[in-house]
Design an enzyme around this catalytic site. Structure first.
Site, PDB file in Angstrom:
ATOM      1  N   ILE A 170      24.390  -1.870   4.336  1.00  0.00           N
ATOM      2  CA  ILE A 170      24.444  -0.611   3.574  1.00  0.00           C
ATOM      3  C   ILE A 170      25.891  -0.230   3.288  1.00  0.00           C
ATOM      4  O   ILE A 170      26.246   0.150   2.164  1.00  0.00           O
ATOM      5  CB  ILE A 170      23.673   0.504   4.326  1.00  0.00           C
ATOM      6  CG1 ILE A 170      22.175   0.163   4.350  1.00  0.00           C
ATOM      7  CG2 ILE A 170      23.913   1.864   3.681  1.00  0.00           C
ATOM      8  CD1 ILE A 170      21.309   1.112   5.153  1.00  0.00           C
ATOM      9  N   HIS A 176      18.823 -26.888 -15.956  1.00  0.00           N
ATOM     10  CA  HIS A 176      20.261 -26.845 -16.213  1.00  0.00           C
ATOM     11  C   HIS A 176      20.534 -25.992 -17.442  1.00  0.00           C
ATOM     12  O   HIS A 176      19.833 -26.142 -18.440  1.00  0.00           O
ATOM     13  CB  HIS A 176      20.771 -28.274 -16.445  1.00  0.00           C
ATOM     14  CG  HIS A 176      22.219 -28.334 -16.773  1.00  0.00           C
ATOM     15  ND1 HIS A 176      23.199 -28.123 -15.814  1.00  0.00           N
ATOM     16  CD2 HIS A 176      22.861 -28.559 -17.947  1.00  0.00           C
ATOM     17  CE1 HIS A 176      24.392 -28.236 -16.381  1.00  0.00           C
ATOM     18  NE2 HIS A 176      24.220 -28.500 -17.672  1.00  0.00           N
ATOM     19  N   GLY A 214      28.155  -3.205   7.699  1.00  0.00           N
ATOM     20  CA  GLY A 214      26.868  -3.915   7.572  1.00  0.00           C
ATOM     21  C   GLY A 214      26.412  -3.884   6.120  1.00  0.00           C
ATOM     22  O   GLY A 214      27.195  -3.587   5.212  1.00  0.00           O
ATOM     23  N   LYS A 254       4.394  12.563   5.378  1.00  0.00           N
ATOM     24  CA  LYS A 254       4.963  13.917   5.282  1.00  0.00           C
ATOM     25  C   LYS A 254       5.895  14.054   4.082  1.00  0.00           C
ATOM     26  O   LYS A 254       6.218  15.157   3.658  1.00  0.00           O
ATOM     27  CB  LYS A 254       5.722  14.268   6.557  1.00  0.00           C
ATOM     28  CG  LYS A 254       6.961  13.427   6.778  1.00  0.00           C
ATOM     29  CD  LYS A 254       7.736  13.865   8.004  1.00  0.00           C
ATOM     30  CE  LYS A 254       8.937  12.952   8.184  1.00  0.00           C
ATOM     31  NZ  LYS A 254       9.745  13.244   9.329  1.00  0.00           N
ATOM     32  N   THR A 297      11.324   5.195   2.598  1.00  0.00           N
ATOM     33  CA  THR A 297      12.770   5.005   2.468  1.00  0.00           C
ATOM     34  C   THR A 297      13.107   4.065   1.320  1.00  0.00           C
ATOM     35  O   THR A 297      13.957   4.360   0.478  1.00  0.00           O
ATOM     36  CB  THR A 297      13.325   4.427   3.787  1.00  0.00           C
ATOM     37  OG1 THR A 297      12.988   5.325   4.841  1.00  0.00           O
ATOM     38  CG2 THR A 297      14.840   4.259   3.725  1.00  0.00           C
ATOM     39  N   CYS A 298      12.467   2.902   1.313  1.00  0.00           N
ATOM     40  CA  CYS A 298      12.840   1.857   0.359  1.00  0.00           C
ATOM     41  C   CYS A 298      12.785   2.367  -1.076  1.00  0.00           C
ATOM     42  O   CYS A 298      13.746   2.242  -1.836  1.00  0.00           O
ATOM     43  CB  CYS A 298      11.919   0.661   0.541  1.00  0.00           C
ATOM     44  SG  CYS A 298      12.160  -0.602  -0.696  1.00  0.00           S
TER      45      CYS A 298
END
Ligand code: FAD
Length: 459
Positions: free
Chosen positions: A180, A436, A178, A36, A42-43
């Site tokens: 976010i 290294h 958290g 839709k 979201t991502c």
């Protein structure tokens, strides 16, 4: 009317849904993908990608501000949010274009519109009903609020509003410590805002190892981020000029904005799952380790399924389901083996069990840990970052947890997750040669220490 039948019909084109579509099409299956909003979910549009673009801009601001310590003379003249947003939006647009091309190129039928489950393996979009031999529910998640907390998009924001802000706020209360919440707190502090994090639980990033939470808190306090852990939110008063947030105990914190980052709920309301008999719990779709729901040939992937709400979990589940449908018999995904990264300054990353979970699972005597301080790591000293690599292992057994804190350590999680997922012993990893100077050496050093032969660390 029913418009044909697909081998795989998918509801939602976020990380879980589109990964399933791409892999299924690659395996020669016909795919219908109902969305839709925008392909990528979201991502891509309001999650991982735009937030990490903001965090990158924030890193540049920090480095400019701190440039004198590297002997470089530079001054930070300000943050142009229009410019930052334009950079962020360009990154999203490029990836969106690429994804759209991929989906078209694989012959996936994209069905635009709001879908609803109207039969056992059927979705209705507008006036048309589509059928699938297999149905995949991938409708994702939305930003939650708390009872009595109205999100107006002006003073009280979700992460989605925060991503569209055209200014740097002078002050923000971030509700929720958290991932976010910590990432936005980090961005805004770098951009010069006064930031207060309010978290009901006793520590930031409560799902991480306690040592990682403590290290992040120390680093945030040094950056003048106020931290109120163990402090439940009570109420907020919204006025034209800002918000006044009351927390348990009666303290009032005033700020220009309140960001609500108290977790994400499942997008399942009104989608017909219940009516069609899909087993659910608190709005989430229950699925077994093979992503199968209680209904035959109906799968669920991504944030809609209880567990870690991470894009790469969705990708992996989507791929898994496509391969399962194609009869390839893929191996189920081990949730503990999914890497987790918080991209704040400093970063926090982990895979496997934290120390407390390992001790609870195996008993105190059966678990040992080693912590290697990034102070001994050349590249970290060049970058002037602090932090550590902490390993958790079963005594005389494999490494069962890797925990990392420090700038850029998110990039080390690839090796850490290989170590965990291959059930490697410290003795297997210790002899591997790490270039290294890189931060990956810190992983090698931690394994040397665990194998009883520390190099750049005290025995
Ligand atoms: P979604 O991506 O939410 O996709 C679901 C899709 O379904 C949406 O496109 C939606 O429009 C569509 N849909 C829903 N209902 C219908 C319907 N009825 N009809 C048609 N279409 C519908 N994860 C990480 O791994 N790394 C990160 O750095 C990271 N950062 C994040 C930052 C923020 C601010 C947020 C909010 C999330 C972040 N995440 C991150 C989490 C990640 O975005 C999600 O885990 C991931 O997007 C879940 O994928 P999904 O496919 O389950 O759902």
């Amino acid at each position: 009317m029913t418009d044909g039948e697909f081998d795989v019909l998918i509801l939602g084109a976020g990380s879980g849904g589109y990964a399933c579509a791409l892999r299924a099409a690659q395996l020669g299956l016909s795919v219908g993908l109902v969305e839709k909003g925008n392909l990528g979910g979201t991502c891509l549009h309001i999650g991982c990608i735009p937030t990490k673009a903001l965090l990158h801009a924030a890193e540049i601001a920090d480095q400019t501000r701190e440039s004198a310590q590297f002997g470089v003379t530079a001054t930070l003249d300000g943050i142009d949010m229009v410019g930052v947003n334009s950079y962020k939006d360009k990154v999203v647009a490029r990836l969106f274009k690429g994804l759209t091309g991929l989906i078209q190129g694989r012959g996936i039928t994209v069905i635009e519109g709001e879908g609803r489950m109207t039969g056992l393996r059927q979705l209705t979009v507008g006036d048309t009903t589509y059928a699938g031999r297999h149905l995949v529910l991938a409708s994702g998640s939305y930003s939650r609020s708390l009872p009595g907390l109205d999100i107006d998009g002006e003073r009280v924001l979700t992460s989605e509003h925060a991503l569209r802000l055209d200014r740097v706020p002078s002050s923000v209360v971030v509700l929720g410590g958290g991932v976010i919440g910590c990432e936005f707190a980090s961005v805004w502090a770098s951009f010069g805002a006064e930031v207060t994090i309010v978290e009901a639980l006793p520590r930031l990033l409560p799902v991480e190892d306690e040592a990682s939470s403590k290290a992040l808190e120390r680093a945030f306090r040094k950056r003048r981020i106020q931290i109120r852990t163990g402090t439940p939110f009570q109420s907020v008063k919204v006025a034209d000029e800002g918000v006044a947030v009351t927390v348990e105990g009666g303290d009032v914190i005033e700020a220009e904005l309140l960001l609500v980052a108290v977790g994400r709920g499942p997008t399942s309301d009104g989608l017909g799952y219940d009516e069609q008999g899909v087993a659910m719990e608190r709005g989430f779709v229950l699925a077994d380790e093979r992503c199968r729901t209680n209904l035959e040939n109906v799968y669920a992937v991504g944030d809609i399924v209880p567990g870690l709400q991470l894009a790469h979990r969705g990708f992996q589940q989507g791929i898994f389901v496509a391969e399962d449908i194609a009869g390839l018999e893929p191996s189920p995904i081990d949730e503990a083996g999914i890497p987790r990264v918080t991209y704040s300054h400093p970063e926090v990353a982990s895979v496997g069990l934290d120390e407390a979970a390992a001790r609870a699972a195996y008993s105190d005597d059966a678990v040992e840990t080693v912590t290697y301080d990034l102070g001994g790591n050349g590249k970290s000293q060049i970058l002037m970052t602090q932090g550590f690599v902490k390993l958790v292992r079963r005594k005389d057994g494999p490494v069962i947890g890797v925990h990392l804190v420090g700038d850029r350590v998110g990039e080390l999680i690839g090796e850490a997750q290989l170590i965990y997922n291959w059930e490697a012993y410290a003795e297997d990893v210790a002899p591997l040669v790490h270039a290294h100077p890189t931060q990956t050496e810190a992983l090698g050093e931690a394994h040397l220490a665990l194998a009883g032969k520390p190099l750049h660390a005290h025995a």
